[in-house]
Write a protein that holds these residues in place. Structure first.
Motif, PDB file in Angstrom:
ATOM      1  N   SER A 334       0.844  -1.194   0.000  1.00  0.00           N
ATOM      2  CA  SER A 334       0.000   0.000   0.000  1.00  0.00           C
ATOM      3  C   SER A 334       0.880   1.244   0.000  1.00  0.00           C
ATOM      4  CB  SER A 334      -0.936   0.010   1.215  1.00  0.00           C
ATOM      5  OG  SER A 334      -0.206  -0.025   2.427  1.00  0.00           O
ATOM      6  N   TYR A 335       0.375   2.302  -0.672  1.00  0.00           N
ATOM      7  CA  TYR A 335       1.182   3.506  -0.841  1.00  0.00           C
ATOM      8  C   TYR A 335       0.342   4.762  -0.667  1.00  0.00           C
ATOM      9  CZ  TYR A 335       4.370   0.088  -2.819  1.00  0.00           C
ATOM     10  OH  TYR A 335       5.174  -1.005  -2.991  1.00  0.00           O
ATOM     11  N   SER A 336       1.018   5.822  -0.249  1.00  0.00           N
ATOM     12  CA  SER A 336       0.375   7.121  -0.060  1.00  0.00           C
ATOM     13  C   SER A 336       0.244   7.849  -1.391  1.00  0.00           C
ATOM     14  CB  SER A 336       1.207   7.972   0.897  1.00  0.00           C
ATOM     15  OG  SER A 336       2.455   8.295   0.294  1.00  0.00           O
ATOM     16  N   ASP A 337      -0.529   8.927  -1.398  1.00  0.00           N
ATOM     17  CA  ASP A 337      -0.643   9.774  -2.594  1.00  0.00           C
ATOM     18  C   ASP A 337       0.715  10.338  -2.981  1.00  0.00           C
ATOM     19  OD1 ASP A 337      -3.331   9.324  -2.840  1.00  0.00           O
ATOM     20  OD2 ASP A 337      -3.967  11.311  -2.153  1.00  0.00           O
ATOM     21  N   GLU A 338       1.507  10.717  -2.005  1.00  0.00           N
ATOM     22  CA  GLU A 338       2.834  11.270  -2.300  1.00  0.00           C
ATOM     23  C   GLU A 338       3.713  10.239  -3.007  1.00  0.00           C
ATOM     24  OE1 GLU A 338       6.694  13.225   0.045  1.00  0.00           O
ATOM     25  OE2 GLU A 338       4.872  12.720   1.154  1.00  0.00           O
ATOM     26  N   GLU A 339       3.684   9.007  -2.525  1.00  0.00           N
ATOM     27  CA  GLU A 339       4.473   7.944  -3.163  1.00  0.00           C
ATOM     28  C   GLU A 339       3.945   7.651  -4.563  1.00  0.00           C
ATOM     29  OE1 GLU A 339       5.926   5.169   0.560  1.00  0.00           O
ATOM     30  OE2 GLU A 339       3.780   5.240   0.092  1.00  0.00           O
ATOM     31  N   THR A 340       2.624   7.722  -4.735  1.00  0.00           N
ATOM     32  CA  THR A 340       2.018   7.494  -6.047  1.00  0.00           C
ATOM     33  C   THR A 340       2.475   8.552  -7.043  1.00  0.00           C
ATOM     34  OG1 THR A 340       0.080   6.523  -4.965  1.00  0.00           O
ATOM     35  CG2 THR A 340      -0.157   7.178  -7.270  1.00  0.00           C
ATOM     36  N   ARG A 341       2.405   9.802  -6.639  1.00  0.00           N
ATOM     37  CA  ARG A 341       2.849  10.909  -7.508  1.00  0.00           C
ATOM     38  C   ARG A 341       4.316  10.755  -7.879  1.00  0.00           C
ATOM     39  NH1 ARG A 341      -0.729  14.124  -4.040  1.00  0.00           N
ATOM     40  NH2 ARG A 341      -2.379  15.073  -5.356  1.00  0.00           N
ATOM     41  N   GLN A 342       5.134  10.382  -6.903  1.00  0.00           N
ATOM     42  CA  GLN A 342       6.564  10.236  -7.168  1.00  0.00           C
ATOM     43  C   GLN A 342       6.823   9.124  -8.177  1.00  0.00           C
ATOM     44  OE1 GLN A 342       9.040  12.318  -5.820  1.00  0.00           O
ATOM     45  NE2 GLN A 342      10.157  11.331  -7.497  1.00  0.00           N
ATOM     46  N   THR A 343       6.059   8.048  -8.100  1.00  0.00           N
ATOM     47  CA  THR A 343       6.228   6.934  -9.046  1.00  0.00           C
ATOM     48  C   THR A 343       5.846   7.367 -10.454  1.00  0.00           C
ATOM     49  OG1 THR A 343       5.718   5.352  -7.278  1.00  0.00           O
ATOM     50  CG2 THR A 343       5.580   4.551  -9.551  1.00  0.00           C
ATOM     51  N   ARG A 365       4.823   0.358  -8.627  1.00  0.00           N
ATOM     52  CA  ARG A 365       5.707   0.548  -7.477  1.00  0.00           C
ATOM     53  C   ARG A 365       5.805  -0.741  -6.657  1.00  0.00           C
ATOM     54  NH1 ARG A 365       7.243   5.646  -4.818  1.00  0.00           N
ATOM     55  NH2 ARG A 365       8.223   5.128  -2.802  1.00  0.00           N
ATOM     56  N   ALA A 366       4.681  -1.442  -6.506  1.00  0.00           N
ATOM     57  CA  ALA A 366       4.695  -2.717  -5.794  1.00  0.00           C
ATOM     58  C   ALA A 366       5.563  -3.743  -6.524  1.00  0.00           C
ATOM     59  CB  ALA A 366       3.274  -3.246  -5.641  1.00  0.00           C
ATOM     60  N   ALA A 367       5.477  -3.760  -7.855  1.00  0.00           N
ATOM     61  CA  ALA A 367       6.285  -4.704  -8.638  1.00  0.00           C
ATOM     62  C   ALA A 367       7.779  -4.427  -8.452  1.00  0.00           C
ATOM     63  CB  ALA A 367       5.904  -4.613 -10.111  1.00  0.00           C
ATOM     64  N   ILE A 368       8.165  -3.154  -8.456  1.00  0.00           N
ATOM     65  CA  ILE A 368       9.566  -2.778  -8.251  1.00  0.00           C
ATOM     66  C   ILE A 368      10.022  -3.171  -6.849  1.00  0.00           C
ATOM     67  CG2 ILE A 368      11.144  -0.817  -8.036  1.00  0.00           C
ATOM     68  CD1 ILE A 368      10.501  -1.426 -10.905  1.00  0.00           C
ATOM     69  N   GLU A 369       9.167  -2.893  -5.854  1.00  0.00           N
ATOM     70  CA  GLU A 369       9.531  -3.204  -4.468  1.00  0.00           C
ATOM     71  C   GLU A 369       9.649  -4.709  -4.254  1.00  0.00           C
ATOM     72  OE1 GLU A 369       7.842  -2.320   0.043  1.00  0.00           O
ATOM     73  OE2 GLU A 369       7.353  -0.934  -1.601  1.00  0.00           O
ATOM     74  N   TYR A 370       8.699  -5.471  -4.806  1.00  0.00           N
ATOM     75  CA  TYR A 370       8.753  -6.931  -4.668  1.00  0.00           C
ATOM     76  C   TYR A 370      10.014  -7.481  -5.335  1.00  0.00           C
ATOM     77  CZ  TYR A 370       7.501 -11.861  -5.309  1.00  0.00           C
ATOM     78  OH  TYR A 370       7.504 -13.238  -5.300  1.00  0.00           O
ATOM     79  N   GLN A 371      10.327  -6.979  -6.493  1.00  0.00           N
ATOM     80  CA  GLN A 371      11.526  -7.429  -7.210  1.00  0.00           C
ATOM     81  C   GLN A 371      12.778  -7.162  -6.385  1.00  0.00           C
ATOM     82  OE1 GLN A 371      12.708  -5.273 -10.842  1.00  0.00           O
ATOM     83  NE2 GLN A 371      12.710  -7.252 -11.903  1.00  0.00           N
ATOM     84  N   SER A 372      12.841  -6.003  -5.761  1.00  0.00           N
ATOM     85  CA  SER A 372      13.993  -5.648  -4.936  1.00  0.00           C
ATOM     86  C   SER A 372      14.068  -6.501  -3.676  1.00  0.00           C
ATOM     87  CB  SER A 372      13.917  -4.167  -4.556  1.00  0.00           C
ATOM     88  OG  SER A 372      14.941  -3.806  -3.672  1.00  0.00           O
ATOM     89  N   GLU A 373      12.915  -6.745  -3.054  1.00  0.00           N
ATOM     90  CA  GLU A 373      12.879  -7.505  -1.801  1.00  0.00           C
ATOM     91  C   GLU A 373      13.245  -8.971  -2.000  1.00  0.00           C
ATOM     92  OE1 GLU A 373       9.261  -5.116   0.487  1.00  0.00           O
ATOM     93  OE2 GLU A 373       8.874  -6.999  -0.557  1.00  0.00           O
ATOM     94  N   THR A 374      12.774  -9.558  -3.087  1.00  0.00           N
ATOM     95  CA  THR A 374      12.919 -11.001  -3.287  1.00  0.00           C
ATOM     96  C   THR A 374      14.051 -11.371  -4.221  1.00  0.00           C
ATOM     97  OG1 THR A 374      11.362 -10.997  -5.144  1.00  0.00           O
ATOM     98  CG2 THR A 374      10.445 -11.310  -2.923  1.00  0.00           C
ATOM     99  N   ASN A 375      14.540 -10.382  -4.963  1.00  0.00           N
ATOM    100  CA  ASN A 375      15.559 -10.642  -5.981  1.00  0.00           C
ATOM    101  C   ASN A 375      15.096 -11.719  -6.966  1.00  0.00           C
ATOM    102  OD1 ASN A 375      18.073 -10.063  -7.162  1.00  0.00           O
ATOM    103  ND2 ASN A 375      19.071 -11.770  -6.099  1.00  0.00           N
ATOM    104  N   THR A 376      13.804 -11.697  -7.278  1.00  0.00           N
ATOM    105  CA  THR A 376      13.242 -12.715  -8.161  1.00  0.00           C
ATOM    106  C   THR A 376      13.780 -12.587  -9.583  1.00  0.00           C
ATOM    107  OG1 THR A 376      11.182 -13.644  -9.048  1.00  0.00           O
ATOM    108  CG2 THR A 376      11.229 -11.278  -8.733  1.00  0.00           C
TER     109      THR A 376
END
Length: 439
Positions: A334-343, A365-376
């Motif tokens: 989940s993300y804030s409006d500020e994070e959404t705008r930045q993305t 943004r979730a896809a980027i974060e998941y990729q970074s977290e899991t190194n999939t």
């Protein structure tokens, strides 16, 4: 095939009966009694298949007792007569553009498919159907255009006053004919509550044949499984053999449920990401194990401003109420409006001016974060749910540039709004429905 309630306290019914009812008599949502499995040969053959070809094979197990194969082919060919495109953004990230239909939103898939099924059913039945729809954004326009002038069907749309974009409002309030728009002085959850109460109102249902075109309707849900297979096929055409991760912008969670349905039918999928804004009821459940509905909060990703998502009951149904199994297959973000705008701004700068709507930005943004977290090493596909032009008021200040409006939308904005204002009390809504019935 029969369809049963998620509350398991209503008789099993046919697909068309489940579609007509929308909500089961016990207040639950309809689901297939058994999820049909499609052969591995079909899934391996999807590269190169057209969208209607894939849709036909995936719909057939659900509708073979209702429609002939020729009729079903006609339904999918007419419903899905617009392109689906996938944009590759590098580093195994892709965006599936589901916004190339008539109203520039992914809701066109469900609305057009459903409208054609209602049209087929109308040839068998003589009763007029009144379709109730609560919308927080794009559903209203998609349903209005999908059902416009469909014989034997009246549509009543409920949307929260001042909480949809100007374009979204015009798309659902300017058609007239068999489409009635109600502007509710409240939030989306109020609109959804009114619709659910109407379905359980015995007096009302004795006078009206009510149905729904929200994601609570099984006919809206089913086509939302088709494009997962189409996207996987596009990756396979590129030589990708590993199953993808799907990041799904989520509000009422019908879109994610459609993906889960495709997975249980046999489509190889690595993982799902449930991506939403600060209305994070489901991500919080995936973290804590507690499902706690709450009042929705208004955000710039308005279609996800849902505090009590209806399709969570379907998610539980598919996982047999096992929270641990759900967590194994779905991660919440989940993300804030500020994070959404930045993305939105970051992707615009980094990807040669490519634009994401606020909902798609949350998914990406979730896809980027998941990729970074899991190194999939798996490829990730974000579902793009709406054309960015529909959110010019949010995007243009971020990129400091005007977004050109397509000619057809420019015409829509010039049309006259035709909406009735009501408060959020059920009595006001019921009165409008009875007046609609008497016309």
């Amino acid at each position: 095939m029969k369809f049963i309630s998620t509350r398991d306290n209503s008789p099993a019914v046919s697909f068309f009966e489940a579609m007509r009812r929308g909500l089961a008599p016990d207040g639950g949502l309809y689901m297939p009694e058994q999820i049909p499995k499609i052969s591995e040969d079909f899934w391996s053959s999807i590269p190169g298949k057209s969208f209607p070809e894939i849709a036909f094979e995936m719909a057939k197990p659900y509708l073979e007792e209702e429609l002939t194969e020729n009729t079903l082919r006609t339904v999918v060919e007419e419903a899905f007569d617009f392109p689906v495109r996938m944009k590759s953004l590098g580093n195994r990230q892709h965006v599936l553009e589901l916004f190339h239909g008539p109203t520039l939103a992914f809701k066109d898939f469900g609305a057009r498919f459903m409208a054609r099924l209602f049209s087929e059913n109308a040839q068998k039945e003589s009763e007029e159907v009144t379709i109730l729809v609560a919308t927080s954004g794009d559903t209203g326009g998609a349903v209005a255009h999908g059902f416009y002038k469909v014989p034997g069907v009246k549509v009543c749309l409920l949307y929260p006053k001042g909480k949809v974009s100007p374009l979204q409002e015009k798309q659902m309030t300017t058609l007239g004919e068999n489409i009635t728009a109600l502007e509710v002085d409240g939030v989306f959850d109020d609109c959804q509550r009114l619709v659910k109460k109407a379905f359980l109102d015995k007096e009302l249902n004795e006078k009206l044949q009510l149905s729904s075109a929200n994601s609570i309707n099984i006919a809206r849900l089913l086509p939302q499984s088709f494009y997962y297979a189409y996207a996987a096929g596009k990756l396979m055409e590129q030589g990708v053999s590993d199953p993808p991760v799907f990041s799904v912008p989520s509000g009422n969670f019908g879109n994610l449920t459609g993906g889960m349905l495709a997975g249980q039918m046999g489509l190889p999928i690595k993982h799902f990401l449930a991506a939403t804004n600060v209305n994070d009821v489901v991500p919080e459940y995936l973290r804590s194990g507690d499902f706690k509905p709450k009042d929705s909060v208004q955000t710039i990703s308005n279609a996800m401003d849902v505090g009590n998502p209806s399709n969570f009951s379907r998610m539980k149904f598919l996982f047999k109420s096992s929270g641990s199994k759900m967590k194994d297959q779905i991660s919440g973000y989940s993300y804030s409006d500020e994070e959404t705008r930045q993305t939105i701004l970051d992707v615009y700068k980094e990807e040669e001016g490519y634009l994401l709507c606020p909902h798609t930005a949350i998914g990406y943004r979730a896809a980027i974060e998941y990729q970074s977290e899991t190194n999939t090493g798996n490829h990730l596909i974000t579902l793009a749910t709406a054309h960015p032009v529909k959110f010019r008021d949010v995007i243009e200040p971020e990129i400091d540039k005007k977004i050109e409006l397509p000619a057809r939308l420019n015409r829509t904005l010039k049309n006259k709004k035709k909406a009735l204002s009501i408060d959020k009390n059920y009595g006001s809504f019921k009165e409008q429905l009875m007046q609609l019935h008497s016309r």
